[in-house]
Structure formats: C-alpha cells, structure tokens
Design a protein around this motif. Structure first.
Motif, PDB file in Angstrom:
ATOM      1  N   HIS A  36       0.837  -1.210   0.000  1.00 45.39           N
ATOM      2  CA  HIS A  36       0.000   0.000   0.000  1.00 45.39           C
ATOM      3  C   HIS A  36       0.871   1.258   0.000  1.00 45.39           C
ATOM      4  O   HIS A  36       0.620   2.201  -0.748  1.00 45.39           O
ATOM      5  N   THR A  39       2.539   1.976  -3.376  1.00 48.12           N
ATOM      6  CA  THR A  39       1.666   2.315  -4.503  1.00 48.12           C
ATOM      7  C   THR A  39       0.773   3.525  -4.258  1.00 48.12           C
ATOM      8  O   THR A  39       0.039   3.934  -5.156  1.00 48.12           O
ATOM      9  N   SER A  40       0.844   4.114  -3.079  1.00 51.03           N
ATOM     10  CA  SER A  40      -0.031   5.244  -2.755  1.00 51.03           C
ATOM     11  C   SER A  40       0.752   6.553  -2.729  1.00 51.03           C
ATOM     12  O   SER A  40       1.476   6.837  -1.765  1.00 51.03           O
ATOM     13  N   GLN A  41       0.592   7.337  -3.758  1.00 58.22           N
ATOM     14  CA  GLN A  41       1.245   8.645  -3.813  1.00 58.22           C
ATOM     15  C   GLN A  41       0.749   9.532  -2.672  1.00 58.22           C
ATOM     16  O   GLN A  41       1.507  10.321  -2.105  1.00 58.22           O
ATOM     17  N   GLN A  42      -0.514   9.397  -2.321  1.00 51.55           N
ATOM     18  CA  GLN A  42      -1.093  10.199  -1.240  1.00 51.55           C
ATOM     19  C   GLN A  42      -0.387   9.928   0.088  1.00 51.55           C
ATOM     20  O   GLN A  42      -0.044  10.859   0.814  1.00 51.55           O
ATOM     21  N   LEU A  44       2.641   8.736   0.491  1.00 56.11           N
ATOM     22  CA  LEU A  44       4.016   9.230   0.401  1.00 56.11           C
ATOM     23  C   LEU A  44       4.085  10.728   0.676  1.00 56.11           C
ATOM     24  O   LEU A  44       5.029  11.204   1.300  1.00 56.11           O
ATOM     25  N   LEU A  45       3.089  11.459   0.210  1.00 55.49           N
ATOM     26  CA  LEU A  45       3.075  12.908   0.435  1.00 55.49           C
ATOM     27  C   LEU A  45       2.715  13.258   1.874  1.00 55.49           C
ATOM     28  O   LEU A  45       3.103  14.298   2.382  1.00 55.49           O
ATOM     29  N   GLN A  46       1.961  12.388   2.534  1.00 51.39           N
ATOM     30  CA  GLN A  46       1.515  12.647   3.904  1.00 51.39           C
ATOM     31  C   GLN A  46       2.542  12.253   4.957  1.00 51.39           C
ATOM     32  O   GLN A  46       2.470  12.713   6.086  1.00 51.39           O
ATOM     33  N   VAL A  79      10.915   2.798  -2.517  1.00 53.15           N
ATOM     34  CA  VAL A  79       9.999   3.907  -2.815  1.00 53.15           C
ATOM     35  C   VAL A  79      10.118   5.004  -1.761  1.00 53.15           C
ATOM     36  O   VAL A  79      10.014   6.194  -2.074  1.00 53.15           O
ATOM     37  N   ARG A  83      11.728  10.058  -0.153  1.00 52.57           N
ATOM     38  CA  ARG A  83      10.976  10.822   0.864  1.00 52.57           C
ATOM     39  C   ARG A  83      11.799  10.930   2.148  1.00 52.57           C
ATOM     40  O   ARG A  83      11.773  11.965   2.814  1.00 52.57           O
TER      41      ARG A  83
END
Length: 103
Positions: A36, A39-42, A44-46, A79, A83
C-alpha cells in the motif's frame, strides 16, 4: 487487510509499530502495508518524520524476525528512500537512528 486503504498514515504507522514492538511477526499485514505504501502517492506525500521512523523501524524488526514479507518491504523501502532524504533535516535524533538502521 482489505481495510488497509481506509487507514490514515498515523494508523498504519502505529499499527505496524505496535506489532513490531510486541515482537509479533505478521507477514500478511506487513506485506499489505508495504504494498500500500509503495503504490499510494497520497501516503508518500503525507508521511512525516515520526511516521517514517515508526514504519521503517517496524519493517526492520519484521525483517530481523525472518518475515515472509521481505520482497514487499524492500520494494516499499526503495519507494520511501527519496521521501526519507526530503525529511532528513526534520528528523529528531531518535527518528534518524530508526531510519538509518532500517536502511
């Protein structure tokens, strides 16, 4: 596990941290969380320094226990590295130690 996409980042990180803290190996959970995250850009940004430290510490503990989720965890780590670099200056010493040890 089908509810993982509904979890907030804080819920994911503290759940993983809790299992690892109890020395409980849970391959399906960690495989699902790692996939998860990867594959979740959201998400990663959070992610924030404490969440990153908690997740990476928990991943490292699962790998040390011989987790069957090794491949998804390593994919998630690849991934998460960019970050991690972006958050590097914001990490507290203990958070830095958790991230460094996991990588």
């Amino acid at each position: 596990l089908e509810l993982l996409p509904e979890f907030k980042l804080q819920e994911l990180s503290i759940t993983c941290w809790s299992f690892a803290r109890l020395h409980a190996r849970y391959d399906r959970l960690f495989s699902g969380v790692a996939t998860h995250l990867a594959t979740s850009q959201q998400l990663l940004l959070q992610i924030h320094p404490q969440g990153m430290a908690n997740l990476l510490w928990a991943f490292e503990k699962q790998l040390a226990m011989g987790s069957g989720a090794t491949d998804p965890i390593l994919t998630a780590l690849r991934v998460l590295i960019p970050r991690c670099l972006a958050l590097l200056k914001q990490l507290k010493p203990q958070e830095f130690a958790c991230v460094f040890r996991a990588l």
